[in-house]
Each structure stands twice: as structure tokens, then as C-alpha cells.
Scaffold this motif. Sequence first.
Motif, mmCIF file in Angstrom:
data_model
loop_
_atom_site.group_PDB
_atom_site.id
_atom_site.type_symbol
_atom_site.label_atom_id
_atom_site.label_comp_id
_atom_site.label_asym_id
_atom_site.label_seq_id
_atom_site.Cartn_x
_atom_site.Cartn_y
_atom_site.Cartn_z
ATOM 1 N N VAL A 71 0.863 -1.181 0.000
ATOM 2 C CA VAL A 71 0.000 0.000 0.000
ATOM 3 C C VAL A 71 0.901 1.233 0.000
ATOM 4 N N ILE A 72 0.817 2.040 -1.051
ATOM 5 C CA ILE A 72 1.667 3.219 -1.189
ATOM 6 C C ILE A 72 0.797 4.461 -1.327
ATOM 7 N N CYS A 73 1.110 5.471 -0.552
ATOM 8 C CA CYS A 73 0.451 6.773 -0.661
ATOM 9 C C CYS A 73 1.401 7.739 -1.373
ATOM 10 N N PRO A 74 0.976 8.360 -2.476
ATOM 11 C CA PRO A 74 1.877 9.257 -3.208
ATOM 12 C C PRO A 74 1.859 10.704 -2.727
ATOM 13 N N ASN A 75 1.026 11.009 -1.728
ATOM 14 C CA ASN A 75 0.804 12.404 -1.345
ATOM 15 C C ASN A 75 1.568 12.770 -0.073
ATOM 16 N N LYS A 76 2.028 14.006 0.001
ATOM 17 C CA LYS A 76 2.703 14.491 1.199
ATOM 18 C C LYS A 76 1.696 14.647 2.333
ATOM 19 N N TYR A 77 2.102 14.227 3.532
ATOM 20 C CA TYR A 77 1.178 14.314 4.660
ATOM 21 C C TYR A 77 0.870 15.764 5.024
ATOM 22 N N ASP A 78 1.831 16.668 4.788
ATOM 23 C CA ASP A 78 1.588 18.083 5.078
ATOM 24 C C ASP A 78 1.145 18.847 3.838
ATOM 25 N N GLY A 79 0.710 18.122 2.787
ATOM 26 C CA GLY A 79 0.219 18.749 1.572
ATOM 27 C C GLY A 79 -1.282 18.956 1.610
ATOM 28 N N CYS A 117 -2.920 10.348 2.468
ATOM 29 C CA CYS A 117 -4.064 9.599 1.929
ATOM 30 C C CYS A 117 -5.204 9.540 2.933
ATOM 31 N N THR A 118 -5.265 10.509 3.825
ATOM 32 C CA THR A 118 -6.397 10.585 4.736
ATOM 33 C C THR A 118 -7.631 11.069 3.970
ATOM 34 N N SER A 145 -6.990 11.855 9.891
ATOM 35 C CA SER A 145 -5.665 12.125 10.444
ATOM 36 C C SER A 145 -5.353 11.483 11.795
ATOM 37 N N PRO A 146 -6.334 11.164 12.666
ATOM 38 C CA PRO A 146 -5.917 10.618 13.975
ATOM 39 C C PRO A 146 -5.063 9.359 13.875
ATOM 40 N N ASN A 147 -5.511 8.359 13.112
ATOM 41 C CA ASN A 147 -4.748 7.105 13.046
ATOM 42 C C ASN A 147 -4.896 6.436 11.684
ATOM 43 N N HIS A 148 -4.842 7.213 10.639
ATOM 44 C CA HIS A 148 -4.912 6.646 9.293
ATOM 45 C C HIS A 148 -3.854 5.560 9.126
ATOM 46 N N ALA A 149 -4.227 4.455 8.457
ATOM 47 C CA ALA A 149 -3.294 3.333 8.332
ATOM 48 C C ALA A 149 -3.448 2.651 6.984
ATOM 49 N N ALA A 150 -2.323 2.135 6.483
ATOM 50 C CA ALA A 150 -2.361 1.306 5.281
ATOM 51 C C ALA A 150 -3.131 0.016 5.547
ATOM 52 N N PHE A 151 -2.923 -0.565 6.738
ATOM 53 C CA PHE A 151 -3.619 -1.794 7.146
ATOM 54 C C PHE A 151 -4.247 -1.501 8.508
ATOM 55 N N TRP A 152 -5.570 -1.596 8.596
ATOM 56 C CA TRP A 152 -6.262 -1.256 9.843
ATOM 57 C C TRP A 152 -7.185 -2.403 10.227
ATOM 58 N N ALA A 153 -7.147 -2.777 11.492
ATOM 59 C CA ALA A 153 -8.024 -3.846 11.992
ATOM 60 C C ALA A 153 -8.479 -3.510 13.398
#
Length: 226
Positions: free
Chosen positions: A157-165, A170-171, A183-191
Motif C-alpha cells: 500500500v503506497i500513498c503518493p501524497n505528502k502528509y503536510d500537503g 491519503c487521509t 488524520s488521527p490514526n490513518h493506516a495502510a492496514f487497519w483492523a
Amino acid sequence: QHYMADPSLSVDAEVINLSRNVIITGDDFRHVPCAGSDYCGCDPDRSRTTCTLGLHTMMHGSQVPNGGTYRVQYTRVEKCGQRGVLGRYCLHFHLMRDCPNCLAKGNAIEFSQQRGVVIHGTHLTSVEENVLFDVRGGGIYIEDGNELGNNIRYNTVICPNKYDGPKQGCTVPGTDNGEADASPNHAAFWALSHSNNFVGNHAGNNFNGIFYHPSFAPNGRGKVQG
């Protein structure tokens, strides 16, 4: 491979193939106002006025044991997910119960507005060797907390966007789970629970790689909670 200034430091790029011979695609995303819509019901507790609609695929479980199987392999799924609409994701295993023959393998998922692969009320299925790129919200997401023995193996899982952009990585706001998607706990893999198998997965440029979050809903969510 790049060694930077110190030859003892090896930095390897993650290279993924997003091309497939079979493509599931749709029109460009539509932005539908919440007010007056008979389809897009936005959560009044969240600050949004529109839903963003792309395609979605879902297998809904049968009331008959072993009543169906959902298998998607080596397919590109793009322009998918419906932000603000519950249950509308790119690939969605929905209430399949025990489904050891269910499989999402070798797929490429790109340009999603609400999650990538969602496992909900489904057990013993396999999600393996998929690549997700520019998927907003949780990439591979296990929903209610009662899902057991699913195998999540060798996905990227790849996010191409800057987190401060402007997109904040990818939130995505306005879903039913701001912890996993925003933004609180965004994750590529969440369970929600620890009862599934995660093996050999890769995450790039996501706020969290793998996030197990039982404290978010200790008694489960949805029908599990009741």
C-alpha cells in the motif's frame, strides 16, 4: 538502490506494477450534495456537504451456508469508493461468514475515495499480493472486530501524497471511521481486532503502516456490538 553518503546505508525503492489486462473502471468521480439526495446520506456529526461517488464492487453473504464465493484476481480496479456512503468500497467482502475460498489476489487498486479492500463479517478469506496506490482512507480494512482467521499476505500500500500537503497524505474525512481514515490514526492496514494474520505486507508513506485498534470499539462495531 541508493547508498546516499554512507555506503553502509542501503535505501531500496518500492516498485509496483499497476497495469492489468482486465480493468474494472468507471466514470470520473461525482460530487453529490448531501441535501436532497436519496442516495448520499452524510453523517450530520461530520462537517461535509457532499459525497464523492466512484464505482464499488461487493459480494453480499447469503443466508444459506456456503451460498457464494467472491474471487477477484489479477484485475485493475480504479476510480472506486464512495466517500460518505457506508459500505461502498473498491473490493468488499460483506457478511460472507466462513469463506475459505474467497480471494482477492494480485489486483491493482488505484484512485479510491474510500478505502481499498474491506473485510466485514467474513472469516478465513485471503487477500494477498495486491498493490494499492493513491487509496484514500484505510487501505486494507477489517471492519467490525469479529472477523477471524483472514490471511492478509504480501500486499503493498503506497500513498503518493505528502502528509503536510493539500490532501494530507491519503487521509479522507467524512467516513464512518475517522480514526482509520482521517488524520488521527490513518493506516495502510487497519483492523479492530488481533484475530487475523498479517504476513509480509509493505506500506509506504502512510501515517501508520499496520494499526490494530481494539480500544477504538472494545465491544466491536455494527452488529457485533449488539
